[in-house]
Design a protein around this motif. Structure first.
Motif, PDB file in Angstrom:
ATOM      1  N   ASP A  46       0.828  -1.214   0.000  1.00 58.60           N
ATOM      2  CA  ASP A  46       0.000   0.000   0.000  1.00 58.60           C
ATOM      3  C   ASP A  46       0.866   1.269   0.000  1.00 58.60           C
ATOM      4  N   VAL A  47       1.840   1.337   0.931  1.00 59.93           N
ATOM      5  CA  VAL A  47       2.677   2.554   1.002  1.00 59.93           C
ATOM      6  C   VAL A  47       3.566   2.665  -0.243  1.00 59.93           C
ATOM      7  N   ASN A  48       4.229   1.557  -0.603  1.00 62.74           N
ATOM      8  CA  ASN A  48       5.288   1.646  -1.621  1.00 62.74           C
ATOM      9  C   ASN A  48       4.765   1.676  -3.054  1.00 62.74           C
ATOM     10  N   ALA A  84      16.525   3.326  -8.746  1.00 62.53           N
ATOM     11  CA  ALA A  84      16.595   2.138  -7.897  1.00 62.53           C
ATOM     12  C   ALA A  84      17.875   2.226  -7.069  1.00 62.53           C
ATOM     13  N   PRO A  85      17.758   2.711  -5.810  1.00 64.35           N
ATOM     14  CA  PRO A  85      18.976   2.793  -4.994  1.00 64.35           C
ATOM     15  C   PRO A  85      19.484   1.407  -4.607  1.00 64.35           C
ATOM     16  N   GLY A  86      20.793   1.339  -4.421  1.00 64.56           N
ATOM     17  CA  GLY A  86      21.399   0.119  -3.872  1.00 64.56           C
ATOM     18  C   GLY A  86      21.612   0.325  -2.393  1.00 64.56           C
ATOM     19  N   PHE A  87      22.850   0.136  -1.921  1.00 66.89           N
ATOM     20  CA  PHE A  87      23.147   0.321  -0.502  1.00 66.89           C
ATOM     21  C   PHE A  87      23.425   1.800  -0.243  1.00 66.89           C
TER      22      PHE A  87
HETATM   23  P1  NAD Z   1      13.333   6.287   5.709  1.00 65.43           P
HETATM   24  O1  NAD Z   1      12.595   5.260   6.468  1.00 65.43           O
HETATM   25  O2  NAD Z   1      14.481   6.973   6.368  1.00 65.43           O
HETATM   26  O3  NAD Z   1      12.325   7.416   5.203  1.00 65.43           O
HETATM   27  C1  NAD Z   1      11.069   7.108   4.645  1.00 65.43           C
HETATM   28  C2  NAD Z   1      10.114   8.229   4.986  1.00 65.43           C
HETATM   29  O4  NAD Z   1       8.825   7.879   4.433  1.00 65.43           O
HETATM   30  C3  NAD Z   1       9.930   8.437   6.492  1.00 65.43           C
HETATM   31  O5  NAD Z   1      10.108   9.791   6.838  1.00 65.43           O
HETATM   32  C4  NAD Z   1       8.506   7.953   6.744  1.00 65.43           C
HETATM   33  O6  NAD Z   1       7.858   8.620   7.801  1.00 65.43           O
HETATM   34  C5  NAD Z   1       7.836   8.249   5.383  1.00 65.43           C
HETATM   35  N1  NAD Z   1       6.609   7.456   5.231  1.00 65.43           N
HETATM   36  C6  NAD Z   1       6.455   6.130   5.481  1.00 65.43           C
HETATM   37  N2  NAD Z   1       5.163   5.784   5.327  1.00 65.43           N
HETATM   38  C7  NAD Z   1       4.479   6.906   4.962  1.00 65.43           C
HETATM   39  C8  NAD Z   1       3.108   7.182   4.688  1.00 65.43           C
HETATM   40  N3  NAD Z   1       2.183   6.228   4.760  1.00 65.43           N
HETATM   41  N4  NAD Z   1       2.756   8.444   4.367  1.00 65.43           N
HETATM   42  C9  NAD Z   1       3.686   9.444   4.306  1.00 65.43           C
HETATM   43  N5  NAD Z   1       5.017   9.225   4.570  1.00 65.43           N
HETATM   44  C10 NAD Z   1       5.408   7.973   4.896  1.00 65.43           C
HETATM   45  O7  NAD Z   1      13.807   5.568   4.351  1.00 65.43           O
HETATM   46  P2  NAD Z   1      14.961   5.947   3.299  1.00 65.43           P
HETATM   47  O8  NAD Z   1      16.084   5.038   3.507  1.00 65.43           O
HETATM   48  O9  NAD Z   1      15.193   7.399   3.252  1.00 65.43           O
HETATM   49  O10 NAD Z   1      14.241   5.469   1.941  1.00 65.43           O
HETATM   50  C11 NAD Z   1      13.544   6.329   1.071  1.00 65.43           C
HETATM   51  C12 NAD Z   1      13.096   5.518  -0.137  1.00 65.43           C
HETATM   52  O11 NAD Z   1      14.238   4.898  -0.746  1.00 65.43           O
HETATM   53  C13 NAD Z   1      12.132   4.389   0.211  1.00 65.43           C
HETATM   54  O12 NAD Z   1      11.157   4.272  -0.813  1.00 65.43           O
HETATM   55  C14 NAD Z   1      13.038   3.180   0.258  1.00 65.43           C
HETATM   56  O13 NAD Z   1      12.332   1.991   0.014  1.00 65.43           O
HETATM   57  C15 NAD Z   1      14.009   3.504  -0.834  1.00 65.43           C
HETATM   58  N6  NAD Z   1      15.293   2.796  -0.779  1.00 65.43           N
HETATM   59  C16 NAD Z   1      16.192   3.028   0.244  1.00 65.43           C
HETATM   60  C17 NAD Z   1      17.402   2.340   0.263  1.00 65.43           C
HETATM   61  C18 NAD Z   1      18.467   2.574   1.330  1.00 65.43           C
HETATM   62  O14 NAD Z   1      19.520   1.970   1.268  1.00 65.43           O
HETATM   63  N7  NAD Z   1      18.220   3.434   2.310  1.00 65.43           N
HETATM   64  C19 NAD Z   1      17.693   1.413  -0.735  1.00 65.43           C
HETATM   65  C20 NAD Z   1      16.768   1.190  -1.734  1.00 65.43           C
HETATM   66  C21 NAD Z   1      15.575   1.900  -1.750  1.00 65.43           C
END
Ligand code: NAD
Length: 449
Positions: free
Chosen positions: A312-314, A384-387
């Motif tokens: 739902d969120v993603n 598409a982020p990695g690490f």
């Molecule tokens: P994070 O958890 O630090 O931040 C995500 C933010 O989304 C948070 O502030 C959270 O409150 C907000 N959020 C969650 N559910 C929500 C909702 N229902 N309504 C409104 N806001 C909502 O995550 P991040 O690491 O900054 O990741 C950001 C994006 O990058 C995400 O989509 C994640 O899947 C993706 N990603 C991250 C990585 C990584 O290595 N960090 C790798 C691949 C993909």
């Protein structure tokens, strides 16, 4: 989150140990600062005979203040970038021209240098032989990305044959790839063509006046996004859940943007958001779907709630918001939709069936929406982020974390700013000819390679 090992190897003791034990040697990456020159040294531009992109690329480089090296010069030189127009290659026997260009220069690229090969999309080629040769470029580029080292990145850019005004269409991509903005992007295949682009008055403010919505902006990648996009001239609307209100307000205040507290999964979220954007700005030029969650468990142990929340969120909330914004025509021609996927959505990941499904779905969303929205002048892309070094990756157990960090061509994790800069490039009005792409920001990770 800091990478202590990477800091250690920059010290004298660290350098000695790395050499002696043959340990991974993460280079210090060149990152963008406004006003920086695009490259740390001159560029060498080569071409296969009959190439159609050499002239527009030379013009782009000159306009960007890049010094073009003389290929006939007898003096040994070090280059900030090697660019090769391979569009003239129509048969595998002509691939030798790649070897002839790159072989003598393989050791002449400066640290954090750039390699760009330009080609024609194989599906547009006139003959099977031409398509075969153009497809072969990918193997060269991906190998250079793994081989050259010291922070050098390598990309393949396919440019549509029918693209009008190639110079304007290609300029944003060439500038992004040469600059420090693309520090953690390597081994990518980028397709340019199909949409209209307009050059900014000032390349240091490529988003001037654009209204940009960033979801999940309170922290991590979203907070970096808000900062980078505002730096580049955007008016940022930063959105996050009410529980993250304080952090969200701090981000919005820092950049002179506005904050919207909204749970994206609430049934009335799309209409409330549309009403907010309509009343405050009358439109939204760029939507960045960044908010995302993980609820990891192996499939056999995963309860239905974990599955439902993540999808739902993603994914589903992105679709609902796109639908309402597009139905209400709040996104004008020149609009941009950019979704954050993950390499887990490309490669899959143990314990992440829900997350990988949602992130692969994001790629499906890009594939399916891009052709339809092209007619409205709107581009749709994903990164598409990695690490990436965030709280999310800081929680991974040490050994797995170290493996994730090092198993890529740059031997280090990326920073939130690296994802933000890549999204920024896709958001620019100048990037209108870039649509339907999924660009990995993963340092050429071995996962999903
Ligand atoms: P994070 O958890 O630090 O931040 C995500 C933010 O989304 C948070 O502030 C959270 O409150 C907000 N959020 C969650 N559910 C929500 C909702 N229902 N309504 C409104 N806001 C909502 O995550 P991040 O690491 O900054 O990741 C950001 C994006 O990058 C995400 O989509 C994640 O899947 C993706 N990603 C991250 C990585 C990584 O290595 N960090 C790798 C691949 C993909």
């Amino acid at each position: 989150m800091t990478d202590r090992y990477a800091s250690f190897v920059q010290s004298a003791a660290g350098r000695a140990l790395v050499k002696r034990l043959g340990l991974p040697d993460p280079p210090r990456l060149r990152r963008h600062h406004p006003g920086d020159p695009l490259l740390p040294g001159p560029a060498l531009l080569g071409a296969a005979s009959g190439g159609r992109l050499t002239e527009p690329v030379a013009k782009i480089l000159t306009a960007a203040g890049v010094e073009l090296a003389d290929p006939a010069s007898a003096d040994p030189q070090r280059y900030g970038a090697l660019l090769f127009d391979a569009t003239g290659i129509t048969d595998s026997t002509e691939l030798r021209q790649l070897y002839d260009f790159f072989h003598p220069q393989a050791r002449a690229v400066l640290p954090s240098g750039r390699v760009i090969v330009l080609g024609t999309p194989p599906q547009e080629c006139a003959t099977p032989r031409e398509a075969t040769a153009q497809r072969a470029l990918e193997g060269l580029v991906r190998s250079i990305g793994k081989e050259f080292g010291r922070g050098t990145t390598a990309q393949l850019v396919y440019v549509t044959r029918t693209q009008s005004d190639i110079r304007t269409s290609l300029e944003s991509t060439i500038r992004f790839l040469l600059s420090g903005r693309s520090a953690y992007v390597s081994g990518q295949v980028i397709r340019v063509g199909g949409g209209a682009a307009s050059a900014p008055a000032d390349w240091d403010r490529p988003l001037d006046g654009q209204v940009v919505l960033v979801t999940g902006a309170a922290r991590g990648i979203g907070a970096a996004l808000a900062t980078v996009l505002a730096r580049d001239g955007a008016r940022v609307v930063a959105l996050d859940i009410p529980a993250a209100g304080d952090a969200l307000a701090a981000v919005a205040n820092d950049i002179g943007g506005t904050a919207v507290q909204l749970d994206l999964t609430a049934p009335d979220a799309p209409t409330r958001l549309a009403e907010h954007l309509a009343s405050r700005h009358g439109r939204v030029d760029v939507v960045v779907h960044n908010a995302g969650i993980t609820r990891d468990k192996t499939l056999g142990r995963m309860d239905a709630d974990r599955w439902d929340q993540v999808i739902d969120v993603n994914l589903s909330s992105q679709e609902r918001i796109n639908d309402v914004l597009l139905e209400r025509e709040l996104m004008p021609a020149g609009g941009r939709i950019i979704s954050v996927s993950s390499i887990a959505g490309i490669a899959g990941n143990r314990g992440q069936t829900n997350y990988a499904t949602s992130k692969a779905g994001v790629i499906g969303l890009v594939d399916s929406l891009a052709p339809a929205l092209r007619e409205r002048g709107i581009s749709v892309n994903a990164v598409a982020p990695g690490f990436i070094e965030t709280r999310l990756t800081a929680r991974i157990p040490l050994v797995v974390r170290e493996a994730g960090r090092r198993m890529n061509s740059l031997a280090q994790g990326g920073l939130p700013v690296d994802v933000a800069e890549t999204i920024g490039w896709l958001a620019w009005p100048a990037s209108g000819a870039v649509s339907g792409n999924v660009v990995r920001v993963c340092g050429q990770s071995l996962l999903g390679a």
